[in-house]
Design a protein around this motif. Structure first.
Motif, PDB file in Angstrom:
ATOM      1  N   GLY A   3      -5.164  -5.459   1.610  1.00  0.00           N
ATOM      2  CA  GLY A   3      -3.770  -5.258   1.283  1.00  0.00           C
ATOM      3  C   GLY A   3      -3.068  -6.595   1.118  1.00  0.00           C
ATOM      4  N   SER A   4      -1.836  -6.666   1.594  1.00  0.00           N
ATOM      5  CA  SER A   4      -1.037  -7.880   1.517  1.00  0.00           C
ATOM      6  C   SER A   4      -0.081  -7.873   2.698  1.00  0.00           C
ATOM      7  CB  SER A   4      -0.268  -7.920   0.191  1.00  0.00           C
ATOM      8  OG  SER A   4       0.792  -6.981   0.221  1.00  0.00           O
ATOM      9  N   PRO A   5       0.674  -8.957   2.898  1.00  0.00           N
ATOM     10  CA  PRO A   5       1.651  -8.933   3.994  1.00  0.00           C
ATOM     11  C   PRO A   5       2.660  -7.795   3.871  1.00  0.00           C
ATOM     12  CG  PRO A   5       1.309 -11.177   3.224  1.00  0.00           C
ATOM     13  CD  PRO A   5       0.591 -10.284   2.263  1.00  0.00           C
ATOM     14  N   ASP A   6       2.948  -7.371   2.641  1.00  0.00           N
ATOM     15  CA  ASP A   6       3.930  -6.309   2.419  1.00  0.00           C
ATOM     16  C   ASP A   6       3.328  -4.918   2.350  1.00  0.00           C
ATOM     17  OD1 ASP A   6       6.089  -8.037   2.343  1.00  0.00           O
ATOM     18  OD2 ASP A   6       5.989  -8.299   0.173  1.00  0.00           O
ATOM     19  N   LEU A   7       2.022  -4.836   2.131  1.00  0.00           N
ATOM     20  CA  LEU A   7       1.397  -3.540   1.903  1.00  0.00           C
ATOM     21  C   LEU A   7       0.019  -3.499   2.547  1.00  0.00           C
ATOM     22  CD1 LEU A   7       2.262  -0.969   0.212  1.00  0.00           C
ATOM     23  CD2 LEU A   7       0.586  -1.730  -1.465  1.00  0.00           C
ATOM     24  N   GLY A   8      -0.139  -2.630   3.547  1.00  0.00           N
ATOM     25  CA  GLY A   8      -1.425  -2.460   4.197  1.00  0.00           C
ATOM     26  C   GLY A   8      -2.211  -1.332   3.558  1.00  0.00           C
ATOM     27  N   VAL A   9      -3.533  -1.493   3.473  1.00  0.00           N
ATOM     28  CA  VAL A   9      -4.410  -0.463   2.920  1.00  0.00           C
ATOM     29  C   VAL A   9      -5.566  -0.264   3.881  1.00  0.00           C
ATOM     30  CG1 VAL A   9      -5.809   0.262   0.948  1.00  0.00           C
ATOM     31  CG2 VAL A   9      -3.803  -1.188   0.580  1.00  0.00           C
TER      32      VAL A   9
END
Length: 261
Positions: A3-9
């Protein structure tokens, strides 16, 4: 899948969690919507993923666009970076995804945040959840395709009521009108969303994809046509004194004093 710091997957068997990580209010911008669309595109190619749970950290599901966020050259306040037209192109990509989505709405879903919640197939909510299409309170026009998606879910009259009044609908009210499909205590929202997603994922993946494609046939194209219209209305309204007053009043937590100009 990272993911990213703003979006977890996160993968949980045949269900994948997409988690917005901008607490406490999880405001969106073009970047966040693009990341969600990119992730869904990747999951469409992942045969192990059969259903998706869309959730958020913090007290709100998504409180909409952050009108205070600095903008890039050529951008505008509603999208944060890029243009609102760019934002809506990414939103349409979300509606084109192939896998069923269950939104876990543990708090406020406001404005474009409501549009994001409505892009999912189902919504699990709680009494503390709040749903609002508060565009007219801002001196604005609804966007994110809501003028077509919301009436399809709760009926034209209920949607008009939400648009015209900008009122906040409680979790109980949302459940009664069909905006929320399941209502549980707040601390059970995410677990219940996973329960529903797993129930979906137990079925034939090919049959599921085929049936969903039939049920949502043409939806993305209708959203694209509607966001084109919404954008045209928003563009001229953005230049009005009422829009400036609506944003300012919201920032100052007071009722706006509209002049009709």
């Amino acid at each position: 899948m990272s993911g990213s710091p703003d979006l977890g997957v996160e993968k949980h068997g045949h269900v994948t969690l997409i988690e917005i990580r901008r607490p406490p209010l999880n405001f969106f911008d073009l970047s966040l919507i693009q990341q969600i669309a990119d992730t869904l595109d990747q999951l469409d190619e992942d045969k192990d993923c059969r259903a998706v749970v869309l959730a958020s950290q913090g007290k709100a599901f998504c409180a909409g666009a952050n009108f205070n966020r600095p903008v890039a050259d050529g951008g505008d306040a509603a999208s944060g970076t890029g243009t609102t037209g760019d934002l809506y192109l990414e939103a349409v990509r979300i509606f084109r995804n192939k896998k069923p989505i269950v939104a876990a709405v543990q708090g406020a879903a406001i404005g474009g945040g409501l549009g994001l919640a409505v892009s999912a197939d189902f919504r699990v909510a709680c009494p503390e959840a709040r749903f609002a299409a508060n565009f007219t309170r801002l001196g604005f026009h609804p966007g994110f395709g809501l003028t077509i998606t919301l009436p399809e879910i709760i009926g034209k009259t209920n949607a008009a009521l939400m648009f015209y009044t900008s009122r906040r609908v409680t979790g109980e009210e949302a459940f009664k009108m069909g905006l929320a499909n399941i209502l549980v205590p707040q601390d059970q929202v995410r677990a219940e969303a996973f329960k529903l997603a797993n129930e979906i994922a137990e079925n034939s993946p090919l049959g599921l994809l085929s049936t969903r494609a039939t049920m949502r046939a043409g939806l993305a194209d209708r959203v694209k046509a509607q966001t084109d219209h919404e954008l045209a209305e928003q563009t001229w309204l953005r230049q009005t004194e009422d829009f400036k007053e609506g944003v300012k009043a919201t920032e100052e937590r007071r009722l706006p004093k509209f002049q009709g100009r």
